[in-house]
Structure formats: structure tokens, C-alpha cells
Design an enzyme around this catalytic site. Sequence first.
Site, PDB file in Angstrom:
ATOM      1  N   GLU A  41      24.113  50.435  82.890  1.00  0.00           N
ATOM      2  CA  GLU A  41      23.478  50.431  84.206  1.00  0.00           C
ATOM      3  C   GLU A  41      21.985  50.749  84.051  1.00  0.00           C
ATOM      4  OE1 GLU A  41      25.828  53.413  86.089  1.00  0.00           O
ATOM      5  OE2 GLU A  41      27.690  52.333  85.650  1.00  0.00           O
ATOM      6  N   GLN A  54      25.301  56.083  82.027  1.00  0.00           N
ATOM      7  CA  GLN A  54      24.007  56.586  82.478  1.00  0.00           C
ATOM      8  C   GLN A  54      23.879  58.105  82.382  1.00  0.00           C
ATOM      9  OE1 GLN A  54      22.136  55.927  86.666  1.00  0.00           O
ATOM     10  NE2 GLN A  54      21.530  54.232  85.347  1.00  0.00           N
ATOM     11  N   ASP A  68      28.175  63.135  82.960  1.00  0.00           N
ATOM     12  CA  ASP A  68      29.231  63.414  83.924  1.00  0.00           C
ATOM     13  C   ASP A  68      29.973  62.146  84.343  1.00  0.00           C
ATOM     14  OD1 ASP A  68      28.517  66.435  84.942  1.00  0.00           O
ATOM     15  OD2 ASP A  68      26.733  65.284  84.435  1.00  0.00           O
ATOM     16  N   TYR A  69      29.328  60.990  84.235  1.00  0.00           N
ATOM     17  CA  TYR A  69      29.961  59.739  84.641  1.00  0.00           C
ATOM     18  C   TYR A  69      30.913  59.203  83.585  1.00  0.00           C
ATOM     19  CZ  TYR A  69      26.226  59.647  88.180  1.00  0.00           C
ATOM     20  OH  TYR A  69      25.373  59.952  89.208  1.00  0.00           O
ATOM     21  N   ILE A  70      30.936  59.866  82.436  1.00  0.00           N
ATOM     22  CA  ILE A  70      31.792  59.363  81.367  1.00  0.00           C
ATOM     23  C   ILE A  70      33.267  59.504  81.724  1.00  0.00           C
ATOM     24  CG2 ILE A  70      32.203  61.414  79.920  1.00  0.00           C
ATOM     25  CD1 ILE A  70      31.146  59.594  77.560  1.00  0.00           C
ATOM     26  N   PHE A  71      33.555  60.348  82.713  1.00  0.00           N
ATOM     27  CA  PHE A  71      34.953  60.508  83.110  1.00  0.00           C
ATOM     28  C   PHE A  71      35.536  59.223  83.685  1.00  0.00           C
ATOM     29  CE2 PHE A  71      33.538  65.020  83.344  1.00  0.00           C
ATOM     30  CZ  PHE A  71      34.353  65.488  82.339  1.00  0.00           C
ATOM     31  N   HIS A  88      25.029  65.934  87.601  1.00  0.00           N
ATOM     32  CA  HIS A  88      23.987  65.441  86.711  1.00  0.00           C
ATOM     33  C   HIS A  88      23.608  66.456  85.642  1.00  0.00           C
ATOM     34  CE1 HIS A  88      23.545  62.636  90.064  1.00  0.00           C
ATOM     35  NE2 HIS A  88      22.987  61.811  89.204  1.00  0.00           N
TER      36      HIS A  88
END
Length: 803
Positions: free
Chosen positions: A494, A547, A550-553, A592
Site C-alpha cells: 500500500e 504498511q 499493527d496491520y500485520i494481523f 500505529h
Amino acid sequence: MDTSPKLSSDISFDDFRTQILQDYKIAFTSRICSLLGRKEVLTGKAKFGIFGDGKELPQLAMAKSFRNGDFRSGYYRDQTFMMALGLLNAKEFFHGLYATADIDKDPMSGGRQMGGHFLTHSLNDDGSWKNLTEQKNSSPDISCTAGQMPRLLGLAQASKVYRNLPNIDATKFSNNGNEVAWGTIGNASTSEGLFFETINAGGVLQVPMVVSIWDDEYGISVPAKYHTTKENISKILSGFQRDENDNGYELLKVKGWDYTALMHVYENASDIAREQHVPVIIHVTELTQPQGHSTSGSHERYKNAERLQWEKDNDCNKRFKEWILESGISTEDELAKIEKEIRQKVRAAKNEAWAEFLSEHKQMKTVLLGLLNNVANKSANRNFIAKLRNDLIAVEEPLKKDLGIISRKALRYLIGEESQEKDALIKWVNDFLDKMQPKFSKHLYSEHPNKATNIPMIEPIYDTNVEEVDGRIILRDNFDKLFEKYPEVLIFGEDSGKIGDVNQGLEGLQNKYGKIRVADTGIREATIIGQGIGLALRGLRPIAEIQYLDYIFYATSQLTDDLATMLYRSFGKQKAPLIVRTRGHRLEGIWHSGSPMGGLINLLRGMYILAPRNMTQAAGFYNTLIKSDEPALIIESLNGYRLKERKPKNLGEFCTPIGMVETLKTGNDITLVSYGSTVRIVLRVAKELAVVGIDAEVIDAQTLLPFDINHDTVKSLQKTNRLLIIDEDVPGGCSSYLLNEIIEKQGGYNYLDSKPHTLTSKDHRPAYGTDGDYFSKPSAEDIFEKVYDIMHEANPSDYPKLR
């Protein structure tokens, strides 16, 4: 030998008849394997069974259109497909069911996966690539429903990359991008988000993949009305249909018992995907599941009599046989003879597989019985050992577990005794464990010379008048060198393309290297990782960008179920050297600035987890990994992109070692261990501690998986005798992992004069704002006071109580 299928218009009736009967033999063989397989589970020889009965005909059709170089990403019902391609025979089928720990007997996983999980071997024994264009390929299956879908996207995208980037050496991987990626999924699993995310991404990317949906109107015991709006997945997907104005999918629908229609549909789908690079969905309806979902239960419990009768009447094998008879292709007598021969062959294969499975165990049992007899005759506890021996004699079909239990229990009765017979038994047990454990544990990481931990460190080199630049510049210019040197490297995520990522670490690289090598994606983390896995399986070197940490989940299932286990579950026969790039730590806000390292460390065994403190270190990790062929997660420091660093002149060349810590400051009073952004705070505190007479040694862990393979941390403890681990993760997270590594694994407890301590964040996610960060994560004051308290406890006279 030409193995390509021929259309009925191209061949004589006799050849056509031979082809049809061969297909019937394969379908019937697969069915008998399923029926006998269930019995083997119910009799206890196998632990669990999930079979492809009821799906035989469409898999035969798919196999007809599958070409050398193509890849499958499927699920656990595709045994007929594998048999039709000659990639699985009946004996191997049963070895997989019995979990025979021998990759030659169970080529699908060497006994590591339950039956129904299929793969082909992409690697030679030395870990190098085979020529994948000269064989038919299957990526290694996972059980998790729809988990095969994201990987399918990357397998298909690889063909697009190879077709459009001619400067890549594709000799072993592609013939001008003409390969198709074939995906299979059950109708109920199309309810999963991974399915819809993949379908959407495939339509956007326009990649050559063919998705087959095997629809038997159930998902385990739950009928379609609870899974799918309108109870019809192709209706739901109709909006993806391409037309003269818009790209999309070619959507095809076919009944799963209609042999001739299936052959035409799959040939058509193959042509569209292969020649036009247009994705295709085939909805295969009116399929059955004669034995229910698995050996865990019976479908008579949830299907009414009418449905059960319909399934008997419309079983694809039954309808195939009726069509053969009605068409005059064969006779009842001839088919009966074929069926009888197949039953005999499959039973013989089953018996041979079971005998081979037991053979090694029985040989070891014989030897062990002799050793037990010998040691019993010399032992004061002969009666107890004799009972164990008799227990083993009673086990007619021993497993390795039985041998391990009996032999190791026998040693308990020999404590304090000395004899040659005891020594012989001890040797047998040790040899047994040394030989057996690798059958179940090896290949978690590469075992070849170019594994990442073997790549030697190359120091950054600096000019005399070194330039100081933002950290992001070092990353950007290092990526530039990697793209220049390695044409098979590509990066995507992204905002990774046009704007050069949110922190400008890829600034200008899309303009220089094009939209395929430096690409933007949609907001879809699971399929970003899936793209990377599939691309890596086909010889490319992708860097998939998530990105924020924390978004890796959103992509954790693809990382833990698929990527991290790839080498292990394939017994070293497939690899996916994907680098996952992300950023995190020390920013402000719940989503974040998290540091979920404890979770990732435990979930991603099989990957390297790297946490560089600055961008030079991060660049060195990328350089190291590109020289190797293993998957890794690199977490760049989110607040470090604008911090000034000295710019090395050997960008693209220097290598940060994996598995080694770095001592940033030497000291004699206490060892401080941290990683990532927190290291900068620790170094600052170390200077403040010196003012009050505390000489701290600061160690940067650098790599968390693996941690400190040279045991340099315990060498520090031998000098300082005290330990504090500082970590942004929650209590009991990464700090506990590091504590276990240092104290237990490295034996650091032997050198401690004070209790080892950890200093972590609070239990909650970090609150927003500067004050939120201060009261959520370890601050400089927290670190100072914690170290001072440790020293106060050890020497209160020199270090009076602070507060």
C-alpha cells in the site's frame, strides 16, 4: 512421450475409448482409496481422514488442461487430480494416511501432514531449484479453509511478471509467462474473507488463474443457505464478469457429473487464462460427498433421506459409468472386470504401505526386546523390566512412540546400576532419539550452506568526510542498488509505488524500475503476503510491504499457516524466500505504535524476525537476505526515517549478520538488552547512569528469531553479573522470550548475582499522544530508575534509595 490430452476430433474411436477408460480407472481408483481410507481410520491405523470422493470427474478435467510449468494451489479434496497427473499413487496415498515418516514413501510431506495435503518437489537435495517448467507443480497445501487462495494470486502473478520483464532469467521458472495457476476450493469456504479478497485482487491484477469451486451444497454439516447469499456463489460473483467495457473474470458454470461438458469447460478456461492472462472462475455444481466431510462424523446425521438418495443417483462416478455404457464405449462386463482389478490393486497397495510403515518399527522392536532381556538379567529390578518387555511383546503393530516409552521407562529401573547391558540400552535410546527426532523436526529453517545465518557480516564502509542523511535515504539508495543488481527483486504494498512508501524509503524507484517491480496494491494485507508467497515459490525475490506492524494481523494467517511452515511441512522440498517489510514502534496511538513481538515470535517459527535500530542496519538485513533464500520479517523503526545517519559508500553490499547481537557500549556493572527504537533510549540512559557511577553494557539484540546464536549475551553476564531486558512489548511478551533464551538456553543463571529483570510496556496498547507514550512504554526515567533499583538492592551503601 507426449502426455498432452487430445480432443475426440483429433483421435480415432479406439484411442478415444482408451482415454475414457483410463479416466474411469483413475476415478475408480481414487474412489476405492477414499473408501478404504475411511476404514483405515475407523480401525485405528490412521488418525484422521478427509477424502476427495464425489469430486473425481471435475478433477480429471482439470488435469487434462494442466500443463508443465503450471501450479496448483488447492485444498484437501484433490487426490484424483494428483493421481491423474501421475503425482500420487495408491500406496503413497496410504503412506500419507499412516503418516509414514519417510519422504520417499510419503512424497507429500514425509508424514508431517495428514492425508489430503499435496505438493510436488521444487527443490533438489542441495536446495537449488529444479526446472519447474519441465514438471507439473503443486504448492504445499494447508488445512485452513481458503488459506490456499492468497498464495494462488502470487503464483498467477508470477506468469505476468515473467511475461513482462524479459531481463529476468526465467529458464527454470517460466516459458514467457504461459503458465496458469489453478486454485480449488469448496463452496462453503468461499464464505471466507480470504476468498473474496483474492478474487477481488485477481480481477484487479488480471493474472492467469483458474479457480474451481467444488460445490456439493454443504460445508461440513451446514447447508449452503447458511453460507452463501442466494445459495449460489456464481450469482454472487456475477458482478466480476468481464465485458467489452471492463476487465474482470470469465465466469463458467458446469455440472460436476457431466464428463464431456467438464472437458470443454476446462479446456476453454485454460485457453483464456493462458493466452489472454484473464482470470477464470469455474463453478462446478451438483457434486456429492459420499462419505460426508471427514472421518469425524457421518453425513447421515445432517442430510435427509431425499438428499442422500439424490447424492447416490448423481454421484459423478456413477453418472460417468452410465455415460460410458450408454455411449457404447464399454460394457458392464468389461467395467466390472476393471473395477475388480482396481479393488485388488488398491487393497494390495494399502497392505504394502502398512507393511512398509511397520517394517522399521518391527526391526527396532526386535533389537530392543533383546536389549531389555539382557539388561533385565543383570538388574535387581528384573521383574519390572520384564513387565515392560512383555508389554512391548504384546504390541503387535508398534509405533515409534511405543518404542520410546518402553525403552526410556526401562532406564528408570536401572538408576544407580552399572553394566555393559545398561550401557548398550542407553546407547540404543540415544541413537533412537537422535535418528527419529529429525524425521519430525528438521527443515524448520534452511539446512544448506547459503542459509541466512551463514551469510558473513560485511561492515558498512564510510568516506573520510562522510555525509549524514535522513535514514530513509540510506534505505532508498540501498533498494536502488538491489533492484539494479537483482532483476528478480520486486516490491509491492500500500503506497509503495507512486509515492515511494509512506516514509519515502522507495522514493523515485517506480519511475526508474517500472510499475511491475515497484508496485502499489489495494488495502488487502492477506493477499499482499499471498502475492509474495506465490511469487517466491516461482523463483522471484519479492519484498511484500505491510504498511504498519499493527496491520500485520490482517495477514497473520498467511504468515503463520503458510509461509513460516512452508519449508517444514514440505520436508525441505519447497521454499518461499519472501521478505516482509513493515515498520513500527514508538509512534503514538493504539494501532500505529504497538509492539506485538511476543505473539509474532511464537507464531512465526520458521521465519527470521529482525528488528533493526536504524536504517543502515535495516538495509544490511535486506542485503543479507537477498543473498540467502529464506523468509523473514523486517520491522523498521517508524520514528527513525528522518533521523540522521552516516551514509555508507558500499550500499547494496554491506550485510548485517542474522542471529548475532551487537554490543554498542561496554560496561562492568549491568547488562542492558533491547532492540529496535528502544535501543536509542537505552543508550541515552547509559550515559546518564554513568554520571551516578553505574557502568552499563548495552546490547542490541538485532534479530529476535534467531537470537544470539553465538551466546555473546551470556559472555556479557560473566562480566556484569546482572541483567535487565527493556522491551516495548507487553509484560510476558518478547522480554520473556529473551529472558528464556539468555537465562535457560544460554545458561546465564550461572553468572547472576542479582535477580534478572524485565522492563516492558504496560498491559494495554499505547495511548495516543506524547503523554500517552510516556505512560504506556518504558521511558528513559523508567529505565534509569529500574537499573538504579537493581544496583541499590545489590549495594545499598553505594547506591542509596532513589525514591
